[in-house]
Motif scaffolding. Sequence first.
Motif, PDB file in Angstrom:
ATOM      1  N   LEU A  98       0.826  -1.199   0.000  1.00 46.33           N
ATOM      2  CA  LEU A  98       0.000   0.000   0.000  1.00 46.33           C
ATOM      3  C   LEU A  98       0.863   1.253   0.000  1.00 46.33           C
ATOM      4  O   LEU A  98       2.006   1.240   0.467  1.00 46.33           O
ATOM      5  N   LYS A  99       0.308   2.334  -0.511  1.00 47.53           N
ATOM      6  CA  LYS A  99       0.986   3.616  -0.483  1.00 47.53           C
ATOM      7  C   LYS A  99       0.812   4.262   0.885  1.00 47.53           C
ATOM      8  O   LYS A  99       0.089   3.771   1.739  1.00 47.53           O
ATOM      9  N   ASP A 101      -0.679   7.070   2.101  1.00 48.54           N
ATOM     10  CA  ASP A 101      -2.017   7.442   2.551  1.00 48.54           C
ATOM     11  C   ASP A 101      -2.920   6.229   2.714  1.00 48.54           C
ATOM     12  O   ASP A 101      -3.778   6.200   3.605  1.00 48.54           O
ATOM     13  N   GLU A 102      -2.740   5.213   1.881  1.00 50.02           N
ATOM     14  CA  GLU A 102      -3.598   4.028   1.924  1.00 50.02           C
ATOM     15  C   GLU A 102      -3.382   3.238   3.210  1.00 50.02           C
ATOM     16  O   GLU A 102      -4.351   2.846   3.869  1.00 50.02           O
ATOM     17  N   TRP A 103      -2.131   2.968   3.566  1.00 51.87           N
ATOM     18  CA  TRP A 103      -1.886   2.176   4.772  1.00 51.87           C
ATOM     19  C   TRP A 103      -2.316   2.947   6.012  1.00 51.87           C
ATOM     20  O   TRP A 103      -2.838   2.345   6.964  1.00 51.87           O
ATOM     21  N   TYR A 104      -2.123   4.263   5.990  1.00 55.47           N
ATOM     22  CA  TYR A 104      -2.501   5.051   7.170  1.00 55.47           C
ATOM     23  C   TYR A 104      -4.017   5.067   7.350  1.00 55.47           C
ATOM     24  O   TYR A 104      -4.517   4.926   8.469  1.00 55.47           O
ATOM     25  N   ASN A 105      -4.748   5.228   6.274  1.00 54.39           N
ATOM     26  CA  ASN A 105      -6.214   5.218   6.362  1.00 54.39           C
ATOM     27  C   ASN A 105      -6.728   3.852   6.829  1.00 54.39           C
ATOM     28  O   ASN A 105      -7.664   3.773   7.635  1.00 54.39           O
ATOM     29  N   LEU A 106      -6.110   2.777   6.320  1.00 55.89           N
ATOM     30  CA  LEU A 106      -6.515   1.441   6.752  1.00 55.89           C
ATOM     31  C   LEU A 106      -6.191   1.224   8.223  1.00 55.89           C
ATOM     32  O   LEU A 106      -6.986   0.632   8.975  1.00 55.89           O
TER      33      LEU A 106
END
Length: 236
Positions: A98-99, A101-106
């Motif tokens: 994941l990028k 922003d993606e991993w942080y949102n998840l």
Amino acid sequence: MMSSHFLVILSLIFPFHSQALARNDEVFPEETLGGNQEWHTVENINTENGVAFANLGSWKAHRGHHFRNAHGILNIIGWGGLLPIGVIVARNFRRVPLKCDEWYNLHVRCQTSGYIVGAIGWGVGLWLGSSSKQQTLRTHRNLGTIIFTFATVQMLAICLQPKREDDHRRWWKIYHQVLGYALIAMIIANIFQGIQNEAHSEKWKWVYVGVLVALGFVGISLEIFRWVKPRIHINF
């Protein structure tokens, strides 16, 4: 008079058997298909002998059993499942697959969902403890309160974290990670503490052991992948 009729209606709707009822039941024979007779009991509804009160007590005990199950399931899913998944995401998904922003949102979604579900389970546990004078489970309750407090601090840390260019961010990350791992350890210990007081503790224990094994397998696999992947690129 109205309360007596209400208890009689409850005893008809929730006909739970108990030892107190057995002394007031009437026994009648019933003929089966094979010609033999089986003896069964028909409850004698008599508020003066306390039968309706016994049925009401059995109904309350049955309801308490369902709430204890709900308390355990919510805590296992919230505290013991979603929060560790959020930790695994934050540790292993920062770059791949994941990028940023993606991993942080998840990570935030897992932590937020786990906090909400776990907080509901904690609230149900407090209600069960206050409604039962026989079983206080002081250690389990106190540890659960500490877990809720630390989890709340972790959720506030998401909103109050310093910016990346801030000099204090490094210390904030250390505190956030240390408190997170300590929280996971306390959650595991407290879930097993609560399982010991369940009616089917062995079954509950193996269910949660299965959850831990699955989480551990995923976490170790991702750790190995993270360690091996850079070496593969170097060899190529």
